[in-house]
Design a protein around this motif. Structure first.
Motif, PDB file in Angstrom:
ATOM      1  N   SER A 122      34.687  -1.296 -18.010  1.00  0.00           N
ATOM      2  CA  SER A 122      35.415  -0.384 -17.131  1.00  0.00           C
ATOM      3  C   SER A 122      35.112  -0.758 -15.676  1.00  0.00           C
ATOM      4  N   ASN A 123      34.990   0.208 -14.810  1.00  0.00           N
ATOM      5  CA  ASN A 123      34.577  -0.039 -13.425  1.00  0.00           C
ATOM      6  C   ASN A 123      33.158   0.445 -13.230  1.00  0.00           C
ATOM      7  N   GLU A 134      10.382 -17.503 -25.127  1.00  0.00           N
ATOM      8  CA  GLU A 134      10.165 -17.510 -26.568  1.00  0.00           C
ATOM      9  C   GLU A 134      11.327 -16.900 -27.356  1.00  0.00           C
ATOM     10  N   GLY A 135      12.529 -16.915 -26.764  1.00  0.00           N
ATOM     11  CA  GLY A 135      13.714 -16.420 -27.445  1.00  0.00           C
ATOM     12  C   GLY A 135      13.887 -14.919 -27.441  1.00  0.00           C
ATOM     13  N   LEU A 136      13.077 -14.196 -26.658  1.00  0.00           N
ATOM     14  CA  LEU A 136      13.193 -12.730 -26.604  1.00  0.00           C
ATOM     15  C   LEU A 136      14.574 -12.323 -26.102  1.00  0.00           C
ATOM     16  N   LEU A 137      15.154 -11.324 -26.755  1.00  0.00           N
ATOM     17  CA  LEU A 137      16.473 -10.831 -26.374  1.00  0.00           C
ATOM     18  C   LEU A 137      16.316  -9.771 -25.286  1.00  0.00           C
ATOM     19  N   ILE A 138      16.988  -9.992 -24.159  1.00  0.00           N
ATOM     20  CA  ILE A 138      16.877  -9.106 -22.992  1.00  0.00           C
ATOM     21  C   ILE A 138      18.277  -8.784 -22.514  1.00  0.00           C
ATOM     22  N   GLY A 139      18.535  -7.510 -22.242  1.00  0.00           N
ATOM     23  CA  GLY A 139      19.826  -7.101 -21.699  1.00  0.00           C
ATOM     24  C   GLY A 139      19.707  -6.896 -20.205  1.00  0.00           C
ATOM     25  N   LEU A 140      20.780  -7.232 -19.485  1.00  0.00           N
ATOM     26  CA  LEU A 140      20.848  -7.007 -18.042  1.00  0.00           C
ATOM     27  C   LEU A 140      22.095  -6.171 -17.752  1.00  0.00           C
ATOM     28  N   ALA A 141      21.943  -5.176 -16.896  1.00  0.00           N
ATOM     29  CA  ALA A 141      23.063  -4.298 -16.546  1.00  0.00           C
ATOM     30  C   ALA A 141      23.093  -4.093 -15.043  1.00  0.00           C
ATOM     31  N   GLN A 142      24.260  -4.381 -14.447  1.00  0.00           N
ATOM     32  CA  GLN A 142      24.447  -4.136 -13.012  1.00  0.00           C
ATOM     33  C   GLN A 142      25.441  -2.991 -12.885  1.00  0.00           C
ATOM     34  N   GLU A 143      24.995  -1.891 -12.309  1.00  0.00           N
ATOM     35  CA  GLU A 143      25.878  -0.747 -12.095  1.00  0.00           C
ATOM     36  C   GLU A 143      26.804  -1.054 -10.925  1.00  0.00           C
ATOM     37  N   LEU A 144      28.090  -0.814 -11.130  1.00  0.00           N
ATOM     38  CA  LEU A 144      29.085  -1.066 -10.081  1.00  0.00           C
ATOM     39  C   LEU A 144      29.325   0.228  -9.312  1.00  0.00           C
ATOM     40  N   SER A 145      29.477   0.109  -8.006  1.00  0.00           N
ATOM     41  CA  SER A 145      29.693   1.331  -7.221  1.00  0.00           C
ATOM     42  C   SER A 145      31.154   1.555  -6.940  1.00  0.00           C
TER      43      SER A 145
END
Length: 145
Positions: A122-123, A134-145
């Protein structure tokens, strides 16, 4: 009585120094390091006589922590690092970042690999998953204004 807060999330790694460097690059601060050993610790974990080196990493806002652990004894017996996103159990940690493109660029220099692609929901958010140390799964989230 209700839960007061979530104190930390624990991740077991083989290369503690490398994991510390990676999460520092992401923006976490090293709060402290220690070796935990003895039967008292084993009574908590059910592992018996254990020896583990831990590093506590804190998010910049001071509200969340990541406990990185490297076990010397007993030896590690399972490896979930290559599990896909839809695997059962604890799987990933998601971090809110200011600039997802800059974060990806910096973390790629430390070996991070994009799992799929950066997408916009969405927006509201730009999101992605990466494989970190070591292959660890990591999520990244950037909040949009």
């Amino acid at each position: 009585m209700a839960v007061k807060r979530m104190d930390n999330v624990g991740i077991v790694v083989e290369d503690l120094a490398g994991a510390i460097d990676f999460f520092r690059e992401l923006g976490l601060e090293l709060e402290g390091q220690a070796t935990i050993e003895g039967e008292w610790a084993g009574r908590i974990t059910g592992l018996g006589d254990q020896r583990v080196e831990i590093a506590m990493m804190r998010t910049p806002d001071g509200h969340s922590r990541l406990e990185l652990s490297r076990f010397f004894a007993p030896p590690v017996i399972a490896d979930h690092r290559n599990a896909p996103v839809n695997a059962l159990g604890y799987l990933r940690v998601m971090f809110a970042v200011d600039d997802i493109d800059d974060t990806l660029e910096r973390l790629r220099m430390r070996g991070a690999q994009l799992v799929g692609e950066v997408v916009q929901y969405s927006n509201t958010y730009r999101l992605c998953y990466i494989r970190g140390p070591e292959g660890l799964l990591i999520g990244l989230a950037q909040e949009l204004s």
